[in-house]
Design an enzyme around this catalytic site. Structure first.
Site, short mmCIF file in Angstrom:
data_model
loop_
_atom_site.label_atom_id
_atom_site.label_comp_id
_atom_site.label_asym_id
_atom_site.label_seq_id
_atom_site.Cartn_x
_atom_site.Cartn_y
_atom_site.Cartn_z
N ARG A 89 0.85 -1.20 0.00
CA ARG A 89 0.00 0.00 0.00
C ARG A 89 0.88 1.25 0.00
NH1 ARG A 89 -2.72 -3.69 3.36
NH2 ARG A 89 -4.80 -4.22 2.63
N ASP A 149 -11.73 -4.59 7.34
CA ASP A 149 -10.86 -5.56 8.00
C ASP A 149 -11.64 -6.38 9.04
OD1 ASP A 149 -8.67 -4.66 6.51
OD2 ASP A 149 -8.20 -3.09 7.97
N ARG A 152 -13.76 -8.95 7.26
CA ARG A 152 -12.95 -10.12 6.85
C ARG A 152 -12.70 -11.04 8.05
NH1 ARG A 152 -8.93 -6.45 3.07
NH2 ARG A 152 -10.09 -6.78 1.13
N HIS A 176 -4.24 0.04 8.50
CA HIS A 176 -4.73 -0.86 7.46
C HIS A 176 -3.50 -1.42 6.76
CE1 HIS A 176 -7.39 -2.56 4.52
NE2 HIS A 176 -6.94 -1.82 3.53
P1 A3D Z 1 -9.49 1.94 -9.74
O1 A3D Z 1 -10.44 0.92 -10.23
O2 A3D Z 1 -8.20 2.10 -10.46
O3 A3D Z 1 -10.26 3.33 -9.66
C1 A3D Z 1 -9.66 4.53 -9.31
C2 A3D Z 1 -10.38 5.63 -10.07
O4 A3D Z 1 -9.88 6.88 -9.62
C3 A3D Z 1 -10.17 5.58 -11.58
O5 A3D Z 1 -11.42 5.50 -12.25
C4 A3D Z 1 -9.46 6.89 -11.90
O6 A3D Z 1 -9.82 7.44 -13.16
C5 A3D Z 1 -9.94 7.76 -10.74
N1 A3D Z 1 -9.13 8.95 -10.51
C6 A3D Z 1 -7.78 9.10 -10.59
N2 A3D Z 1 -7.42 10.35 -10.32
C7 A3D Z 1 -8.57 11.04 -10.07
C8 A3D Z 1 -8.87 12.38 -9.73
N3 A3D Z 1 -7.91 13.28 -9.58
N4 A3D Z 1 -10.17 12.73 -9.56
C9 A3D Z 1 -11.16 11.82 -9.70
N5 A3D Z 1 -10.94 10.52 -10.02
C10 A3D Z 1 -9.66 10.14 -10.21
O7 A3D Z 1 -9.09 1.62 -8.22
P2 A3D Z 1 -10.05 0.99 -7.09
O8 A3D Z 1 -11.41 1.58 -7.22
O9 A3D Z 1 -9.87 -0.49 -7.09
O10 A3D Z 1 -9.33 1.52 -5.76
C11 A3D Z 1 -9.37 2.89 -5.45
C12 A3D Z 1 -8.49 3.21 -4.24
O11 A3D Z 1 -9.06 2.61 -3.09
C13 A3D Z 1 -7.07 2.65 -4.33
O12 A3D Z 1 -6.14 3.55 -3.79
C14 A3D Z 1 -7.15 1.39 -3.50
O13 A3D Z 1 -5.88 0.99 -3.01
C15 A3D Z 1 -8.07 1.85 -2.41
N6 A3D Z 1 -8.71 0.78 -1.64
C16 A3D Z 1 -8.75 0.95 -0.29
C17 A3D Z 1 -9.33 -0.02 0.49
C18 A3D Z 1 -9.35 0.14 1.97
O14 A3D Z 1 -9.82 -0.73 2.67
C19 A3D Z 1 -8.80 1.34 2.57
C20 A3D Z 1 -9.89 -1.16 -0.10
C21 A3D Z 1 -9.87 -1.28 -1.48
C22 A3D Z 1 -9.27 -0.29 -2.25
#
Ligand code: A3D
Length: 310
Positions: A89, A149, A152, A176
Site C-alpha cells: 500500500r 478488516d 474479513r 490498514h
Molecule cells: P481503480 O479501479 O483504479 O479506480 C480509481 C479511479 O480513480 C479511476 O477510475 C481513476 O480514473 C480515478 N481517478 C484518478 N485520479 C482522479 C482524480 N484526480 N479525480 C477523480 N478521479 C480520479 O481503483 P479501485 O477503485 O480499485 O481503488 C481505489 C483506491 O481505493 C485505491 O487507492 C485502493 O488501493 C483503495 N482501496 C482501499 C481499500 C481500503 O480498505 C482502505 C480497499 C480497497 C481499495
C-alpha cells in the site's frame, strides 16, 4: 431519503459504493465523479438500470464536473491508484497524495460542510492528507478500513465455526496493513468468547489471514484489488452519517491522546452520526495489545513523514 452523497473515483471501489448506495437507499441524491470522460456517466447509468429489478428509486448522476457535487453532505474519496501484485500500500503513497490533495481542494470549494470518508490507499496517510488539505475539523474527516478488516475477520471466524457471520462480533484496530490488530480477546459469537471455541493456533492463523486479507485478493485477481466489500464498507459508514444512526464502527479517526496516541489517524471504534466522528470509544488495552498498536502507530508515522507537498 437523506441528503446528498458524492463518490469520487468511478473505478472498482467507487462503482461498488455507488451500487450499494442506491441499493440501500442511503441518500436522496448520489453523484459519481471521475477525471475520465464518460466513465462515471457510463457507470452511473449502469447502476441506475438495476433499479427496476431491485426496486429502488434513488437518483444517481455521473459527471466530470465538480459543480454537480455542490453542497454534498458526505463525500467518499476512492480516487487513486490501486495495488497490483507485488506492490505494498505504501508504494501508492506518492501518486495518491497528489490525487487526494486535488480532490480534497475541489470538494472543500464545492461542499464546505461535507463529511469526508477517505478510502484511497495507503488509507491512514491519505486520510491525514485530506484532513490537512481540507482544514476541516477532525470530526468531519474519517478513513475507511476497519469496517472492511473487521468484516474479513468476522467472516473467517464464522467459516471456522460454521455459524452465521451475522452472529460474529469482532474488532480490528490500528493501521490498514500488516500491523493491524485483530483483537482476539474481544471477538465473540452470539456473546460467547471466540477464544473459548477456537484453538489458539487456529485463531492465530485467522488473525494472519485477516492481516493479509487485501493481499490475498490482490494475489488472486492479479490486477486491481478488492472492491465489492470495500465499496459496501464505505457505504455502511456513509449511511451511519447521513441517517444519523450513531453506529459503532471501527474507523480511522484522528487521535489526540486516546489510547495514549497523539497526532495520527488510526483505526479505533468510533460513534458515527450526522456530525461525523461523534465519539471515540476508548477502553483499556492489555500490555501486549498496546505493544501491537504501537507498531501501527510507528508504521503510520513513517508514512506520514514521507508525505511531501501538502
Ligand atoms: P481503480 O479501479 O483504479 O479506480 C480509481 C479511479 O480513480 C479511476 O477510475 C481513476 O480514473 C480515478 N481517478 C484518478 N485520479 C482522479 C482524480 N484526480 N479525480 C477523480 N478521479 C480520479 O481503483 P479501485 O477503485 O480499485 O481503488 C481505489 C483506491 O481505493 C485505491 O487507492 C485502493 O488501493 C483503495 N482501496 C482501499 C481499500 C481500503 O480498505 C482502505 C480497499 C480497497 C481499495
Amino acid at each position: 431519503m437523506h441528503g446528498k452523497l458524492t463518490i469520487v473515483g468511478a473505478g472498482a471501489v467507487g462503482t461498488s459504493a455507488a451500487h450499494w448506495a442506491l441499493a440501500k437507499s442511503v441518500a436522496k441524491e448520489v453523484v459519481l465523479i471521475d477525471v475520465v470522460d464518460g466513465l462515471p456517466q457510463g457507470k452511473a447509468l449502469d447502476c441506475a438500470q438495476s433499479s427496476p429489478i431491485e426496486g429502488y428509486s434513488g437518483h444517481i448522476k455521473g459527471t466530470n464536473d465538480y459543480e454537480d457535487t455542490k453542497n454534498s453532505d458526505c463525500v467518499i474519496i476512492t480516487a487513486g491508484l490501486a495495488r497490483k501484485p507485488g506492490m505494498t500500500r505504501e508504494d501508492l503513497l506518492e501518486k495518491n497524495v497528489q490525487i487526494v490533495k486535488t480532490v480534497t481542494q475541489n470538494i472543500v470549494e464545492h461542499s464546505p460542510e461535507a463529511i469526508l470518508i477517505v478510502v484511497t490507499n495507503p488509507i491512514d496517510a491519505m486520510v491525514y492528507t485530506a484532513f490537512k488539505v481540507s482544514g476541516f475539523p477532525k470530526q468531519r474527516v474519517v478513513g475507511m478500513a476497519g469496517v472492511l478488516d473487521s468484516a474479513r475477520y468476522r467472516y473467517f471466524i464464522a467459516q471456522e465455526l460454521g455459524v452465521s457471520p451475522n452472529d460474529v462480533s469482532a474488532l480490528v484496530m490500528g493501521i490498514h496493513g500488516d500491523n493491524m490488530l485483530p483483537l482476539t480477546r474481544l471477538a465473540s459469537v452470539g456473546g460467547v468468547p471466540v477464544e473459548a471455541l477456537i484453538p489458539k493456533d487456529k485463531l492465530n492463523e485467522i488473525v494472519k489471514r485477516t492481516q493479509n486479507g487485501g493481499g490475498e485478493i490482490v494475489g488472486l485477481l492479479k490486477s486491481g484489488s478488492a472492491f465489492t466489500t470495500p465499496g459496501l464498507a464505505a457505504i455502511e459508514m456513509a449511511e451511519a452519517i447521513l441517517k444519523d444512526q450513531k453506529r459503532v464502527l471501527p474507523c480511522a479517526a484522528y487521535l489526540e491522546g486516546e489510547f495514549g496516541i497523539d497526532g495520527v489517524f488510526l483505526g479505533v471504534p468510533v460513534v458515527l452520526g450526522r456530525n461525523g466522528v461523534e465519539r471515540i470509544l476508548e477502553f483499556p488495552l492489555t500490555p501486549e495489545e498496546k505493544d501491537a498498536l504501537n507498531l501501527s502507530v510507528e508504521a503510520v508515522k513513517r508514512q506520514v513523514e514521507s508525505i511531501h507537498g501538502i
